[in-house]
Each structure stands twice: as structure tokens, then as C-alpha cells.
Design a protein around this motif. Structure first.
Motif, PDB file in Angstrom:
ATOM      1  N   ASP A   1       0.830  -1.209   0.000  1.00  0.00           N
ATOM      2  CA  ASP A   1       0.000   0.000   0.000  1.00  0.00           C
ATOM      3  C   ASP A   1       0.862   1.256   0.000  1.00  0.00           C
ATOM      4  OD1 ASP A   1      -2.183   1.589  -0.011  1.00  0.00           O
ATOM      5  OD2 ASP A   1      -2.818   1.145   2.046  1.00  0.00           O
TER       6      ASP A   1
ATOM      7  N   CYS B   1      -6.891  -4.388   1.703  1.00  0.00           N
ATOM      8  CA  CYS B   1      -7.180  -3.166   2.463  1.00  0.00           C
ATOM      9  C   CYS B   1      -8.674  -2.873   2.361  1.00  0.00           C
ATOM     10  CB  CYS B   1      -6.364  -1.976   1.924  1.00  0.00           C
ATOM     11  SG  CYS B   1      -6.900  -1.371   0.304  1.00  0.00           S
TER      12      CYS B   1
ATOM     13  N   CYS C   1     -10.186   2.663  -0.016  1.00  0.00           N
ATOM     14  CA  CYS C   1      -9.185   3.633   0.434  1.00  0.00           C
ATOM     15  C   CYS C   1      -9.707   5.055   0.567  1.00  0.00           C
ATOM     16  CB  CYS C   1      -8.001   3.624  -0.532  1.00  0.00           C
ATOM     17  SG  CYS C   1      -8.361   4.311  -2.182  1.00  0.00           S
TER      18      CYS C   1
END
Length: 622
Positions: free
Chosen positions: A215, A401, A404
Motif C-alpha cells: 500500500d 485493504c 481507500c
């Protein structure tokens, strides 16, 4: 727990007993990040390691710290002279004796480097793989005490990597020359297949594999359909903060020259960079880009791994790269300092058709072609997707994740719709018109427009004529672009740009209704770099965005002093201090040498060199 092999520390020769002491005193940082500690520990215990971590993570610390903790010379294999020079300059600025061996060194300097090697003064030696494996170099190093061997940009070893270099394959010879010396291979981009190939080719079967998170939360990723690329680029650049530097990637040398000329005519400080330029001119342009603010480099992939500039604030792709790894590596050159930065990737059907053809017509083995086509499709899937870009990228690399909130798909979501019926109509229209006409004509046929070309070719008599009259022209154009990027349609690049059906194994299941086609429908207010939202986002990418008015004034004064000191030393400004260090100076306003020493990025050497000068600037503004 990190520990060095038992020995007496000799700081005069650069050997530290404690790696954390080396980190603090040499580089001015208090703690290791992520898997840095694991990589350092492996080398200090004599084990091999493969490190995969994103650009800006600090992979160089994984071998530079052990190089200061193990006696002898660390050999760093690096692919580009510019990258070596930058690393050596930063190490020397930090007080470390570092050298490089390459074909560009003047004879006198080369002799001085060899003498430092023989005497054991050099702590790190940077060398290209070709030079390392030349007759004489290995024999010289065999007579030295080698502490470790680092292989940077290790994806170059693998034919499955995005920048395969055959000379890297020969590095397997290092196993025979230095069988007891620990090795570390490092790269920012390597999927599981590439990692396995790196370990196999370098004969590092027992290496500790350390894969960090991929990331880059400080990067905002934007994708847009390519319509008027120069105008889209101009709008994007006009919204960037004044003085921000960036890179524009294009496919060819000719396009790099033409785009740079157009941007220069628009008032941007733009220059072209590609492998066809004279070496001296190329080096001069790279030096200006690294040392001056507000530079725009329009480049082919030749402007790549040598870029160690931490304050690149944006990256634009005018042409789609060949793989998701290549795209990730190139956009990763923005925001290496961790500050907010932005990227824009333009993609269009001709890009994808061109790249597919280049892969198919290459001399590569069929298995390599198959993998390259698959990697291209994965990048196209990212560009055409409607979900969070970051989730898609991290999933590709085996990471994950939450959404975002910092990509175009999160900020302006697009709707995914069942486009099977529309795809069938479009494919039928292309087929019924003999697969020779461009998108504009196909749209006219689908919408039932009796244009001159339609009437001349009697296409108003076809069953598909007017079948899509209820769909707007712009939406049909978007549908045709999406079908082309997905390989259901292809652009005849050798003819007049007409559309034709893609491979039968893809098209037939769609026409028969056996495969569904999901299309994206752009939001009513499509993402545009010229909109106010973009301008607001751009404001957040300035390094001083977190500073107040008075602190911003001090930050600019510190930048001016840094520029002055860098010019006097003949190095890029970031070699003196990164923007992040200057921001901390402006925020904390240290008033003493001891307080200055606590700033991130201030090691012992830089404390001695710069504390008095920068403290005076701070005092004058306080």
C-alpha cells in the motif's frame, strides 16, 4: 531481536555494534520500519533474504545498515549509473565512505576507488552487473573482505518481471565466487511467480522471503479514458501546485519529443528523456530534474529505476504500460518521501490493441507471450474496474485493504451494469459492416443515423441499423472502447483504425449469451482533472500543506537555504535534507544543536555540517 555478530565495534572504520545506533547516528532515524528489522537481522546472522516492498519504503536501509555493522565491503549491484551516483552522494553526505565503479568514471577517480577498495576504506561499493562480472572485478573483490552482496531491482533477474535484463541472470555466478557471503535481493514489484524465479535464478533457495505491504496511501490513483490526451494532460498539470515536479510516461521516443515540445510551448519546464538521446544530454536533463523544482520530464520507460528523487509530486501515463507491475513501479516514483502525491493514467482501445499486437508479434517464446498477455489483461481490468483501485492492486500482489477513499473510483464511484445486450448489438454491428469501419460509423449504424457513409454503403438496410437508438452517442462510444480494451473488439492498426472482432473464443460465448459482460457507466459528472474537486485535491499535495501561515514562510526560507547549500555542494537538494525534515524544522523550530539532532533525517554528519546554518535561519524567522 536485532544483533550483530560478536566483535569489537570500530566506529573509525564505520563498524557499529548496534544497528539501531547506526540508524540513529548515520541516518538520523529512531526506529526501523516494517520488515526492515527482519531483513537486517537475516543479513547480520549470515542468511540470504529476498525483500519485496513498495517504492519509498526504505529498502536501501535493509543492506546499508548491515553494511555498517559487518566488517568489510558491501557490494551493491545496481542497474543504472544515475541511481548509483545518487545513492553514493547520499551516503557520503551522511558520512559513509561509499564508491561506485562504472564506465563513466574518469581514470584518476577509478584508480582512487580501487585504492580505497584495496585498503578497506570503502564501506559500500555500487557496481552494475556487467561491470561486476567483467574480468578483473571479481578477482579484485575476492581479495577483499566482502561483508554482503545486495542485488537491487531484483525483478530484472526474472523473465516474468516487467523489466527483464539478461545480464542479471549471470549474477548466479556470485554463489561460486562468494559462497559464505550473505546476499539480499530487493524489488518493489514481484508477484509469486516472479519471486520464485528470482530465488531460482540467483540460487538463493534458502533465502528468507520478506514481503511487505504494497500500500502507498499517500498516492491518489486516477484513471480516465483517453480522449484528448494533451488537453487532459494540460488540465491536470494546470491544477498542480506551482513548483511541483512530475513525470509524464509515453510509449515511444518520438512521442516523448513531441509531447515535451508541446508542453514547453504551453509554458511548462518540460524536456524529453529516452534511450535515443546522447548520453551527456540525457545526464544533463536528469540532473536538472533532480535539482530543480517545477521540472516536467516526458519520458519512455528509459527514465525509470535511476529516479531516486523523493519529491516527485505526480506521475501521468499518456499510454498504458504493458503490465500492472510496470504501472505500479512507475506511479510509485511519485511521493517517495511519503507526502501526498497524485497519479493519472489515461487508457484507450488503440493503446491496448497496439500492445497486444506487439506482444503477439514478438520473438518471445509462446509461454512468455501468454504470461505477458495475461499481465496486460490484469492492468486493463484495473483500468476498466469500478471498485476501489487500491483494493484491486493490493489483491493482485496478495495484500488487502478497506476501500481507500483516495482513488477516483472511491471519490466518484461508477456504476457497474449488465452490458451483455449492448455488447451483442455492438459486436453484431461490427460484423455486419464487414469489420472495416471505425467507431463513429458503428455508432451511427447502431443509433440509426442516415449519414452519407451509412447511405453510401447501404447500411441502413441492415437488421442492426437503429437497434441502439435509445442509447446516447457518448455512451455507445464508451461501450465500444470498453469492448476493445477487453479484447472483444480490436483496432486495425495497419489499416484505417477500423474495428474488427476479437478472437472467436472470446466473442462467440458473448454472442450466444453464454457469457455475461459487465460494463461501467460513468457518473453524471465524470472525473475531470480540470474540475474544482481536482484543484482541491491538488492543494493537499503541496509539501507544506500541513503548515500554518508562519510555518509556511519558515519552510520556504529553509528550502531556499537548502537549495543554496546543495548548489554549493553540487548535489540535489534532497541529498541535503528531504522535505519531510524541513517540515519538521518548521513545525518544531529547534533552538539548539541538541534539539536539531532530534529531527528525523539528521545524523551525526549532517548535524556537524548543517546545524549552525539552519538554526540561524530558524532563529531569524522566530
Amino acid at each position: 531481536m536485532l544483533e550483530c555478530p560478536v566483535r569489537v565495534a570500530d566506529e573509525n572504520r564505520g563498524v557499529f555494534a548496534d544497528p539501531r545506533q547506526a540508524l540513529r547516528e548515520v541516518f538520523g532515524h529512531e526506529a526501523f520500519r516494517g520488515l526492515q528489522a527482519d531483513a537486517i537481522e537475516a543479513l547480520l546472522k549470515g542468511r540470504d533474504a529476498l525483500v519485496v516492498a513498495p517504492t519509498g519504503f526504505g529498502k536501501s536501509a535493509c543492506y546499508q545498515i548491515p553494511a555498517l555493522c559487518r566488517p568489510g565491503i558491501a557490494v551493491v549491484v545496481s542497474p543504472l549509473i544515475a541511481l548509483m551516483a545518487d545513492q553514493v552522494a547520499q551516503l557520503r553526505e551522511a558520512g559513509v565512505v561509499a564508491d561506485m565503479l562504472n564506465s563513466a568514471l574518469p581514470e584518476g577517480e577509478r584508480r582512487a576507488v580501487l585504492e580505497r577498495l584495496r585498503s578497506g576504506q570503502t564501506r559500500l561499493l555500487y557496481v552494475a552487473p556487467e561491470r561486476l562480472l567483467m574480468d578483473g572485478t571479481l578477482e579484485l573483490l575476492e581479495r577483499c573482505q566482502i561483508s554482503l552482496i545486495a542485488i537491487d531491482e531484483a525483478h530484472c533477474v526474472s523473465q516474468w518481471g516487467h523489466d527483464f535484463r539478461p545480464e542479471y541472470r549471470r549474477l548466479s555466478a556470485l554463489t561460486g565466487w562468494f559462497p559464505t557471503v550473505p546476499r539480499i535481493a530487493l524489488t518493489a514489484t514481484a508477484d509469486a511467480q516472479t519471486r520464485a524465479d528470482i530465488l531460482n535464478q540467483l540460487q538463493m533457495a534458502e533465502a528468507e522471503v520478506l514481503v511487505g505491504g504494497f500500500d502507498r496511501p499517500n498516492l491518489r490513483w486516477n484513471f480516465a479514458e483517453k480522449r484528448e490526451p494533451l488537453r487532459q494532460l494540460d488540465r491536470f498539470l494546470a491544477a498542480r501546485p506551482e513548483g511541483s515536479s512530475g513525470i509524464v510516461y509515453v510509449r515511444s521516443r518520438k512521442k516523448a519529443e513531441q509531447t515535451a515540445e508541446r508542453l514547453a510551448a504551453m509554458g511548462y519546464a518540460a524536456e524529453a528523456y529516452h534511450a535515443g538521446l546522447d548520453a551527456e544530454l540525457r545526464a544533463d536533463r536528469q540532473a536538472r530534474f533532480q535539482r530543480e523544482d517545477g521540472r516536467v520530464m516526458v519520458a519512455t520507460i528509459a527514465f525509470g529505476m535511476g529516479i531516486d528523487k523523493p519529491d516527485v509530486r505526480w506521475v501521468v501515463h499518456l499510454d498504458l504500460p504493458r503490465s500492472l507491475e510496470a504501472w505500479y513501479q512507475e506511479v510509485g516514483r511519485a511521493g517517495r518521501d511519503g507526502l501526498p502525491s497524485e497519479t493519472l493514467t489515461l487508457f484507450g482501445p488503440q493503446d491496448v490493441s497496439f500492445t497486444r499486437r506487439m506482444i503477439r508479434e514478438s520473438d518471445a517464446p509462446d509461454e512468455v507471450k501468454r504470461v505477458e498477455l495475461l499481465k496486460l489483461e490484469q492492468l486493463v481490468g484495473l483500468a476498466e474496474g469500478v471498485g476501489c483501485r487500491r483494493q484491486a492492486v493490493l489483491a493482485y500482489f496478495g495484500d488487502s485493504c478497506d476501500p481507500c477513499g483516495n482513488c477516483d473510483a472511491c471519490l466518484e464511484p461508477q456504476e457497474a451494469v449488465d452490458g451483455t445486450a449492448a455488447a451483442q448489438k455492438a459486436l453484431s454491428a461490427v460484423y455486419r459492416t464487414d469489420q472495416v469501419f471505425g467507431a463513429a460509423h458503428i455508432v451511427d449504424v447502431l443509433r440509426g443515423v442516415e449519414s452519407e457513409k451509412v447511405l453510401r454503403n447501404r447500411h441502413q438496410t441492415l437488421a442492426v441499423f437503429g437497434m441502439g437508438a435509445e442509447t446516447a452517442e457518448a455512451e455507445w462510444r464508451s461501450i465500444l472502447r470498453q469492448l476493445t480494451t477487453r479484447g472483444l473488439l480490436e483496432v486495425d492498426l495497419e489499416g484505417h483504425g477500423g474495428l474488427r472482432l476479437g478472437p472467436a473464443e472470446r466473442v462467440r460465448p458473448v454472442l450466444r449469451g453464454e457469457t455475461e459482460v459487465t460494463l461501467r457507466r460513468p457518473p453524471p459528472r465524470a472525473l475531470s482533472p480540470s474540475r474544482s474537486r481536482r484543484g482541491e485535491a491538488a492543494g493537499k499535495t503541496t509539501p507544506a500543506a500541513e503548515l500554518s501561515g508562519a510555518d509556511t514562510v519558515l519552510f520556504e526560507s529553509l528550502k531556499a537555504k537548502r537549495r543554496e547549500m546543495a548548489e554549493a555542494a553540487g548535489v540535489p537538494p534532497y541529498v541535503v535534507f528531504h522535505d519531510r525534515t524541513l517540515i519538521e524544522m518548521a513545525l518544531l523550530r529547534p533552538g539548539s544543536r541538541a534539539a536539531f539532532a532530534e529531527l528525523p533525517g539528521v545524523g551525526r554528519s549532517k548535524l556537524d555540517k548543517y546545524a549552525e546554518t539552519f538554526l540561524a535561519v530558524i532563529a531569524a524567522e522566530t
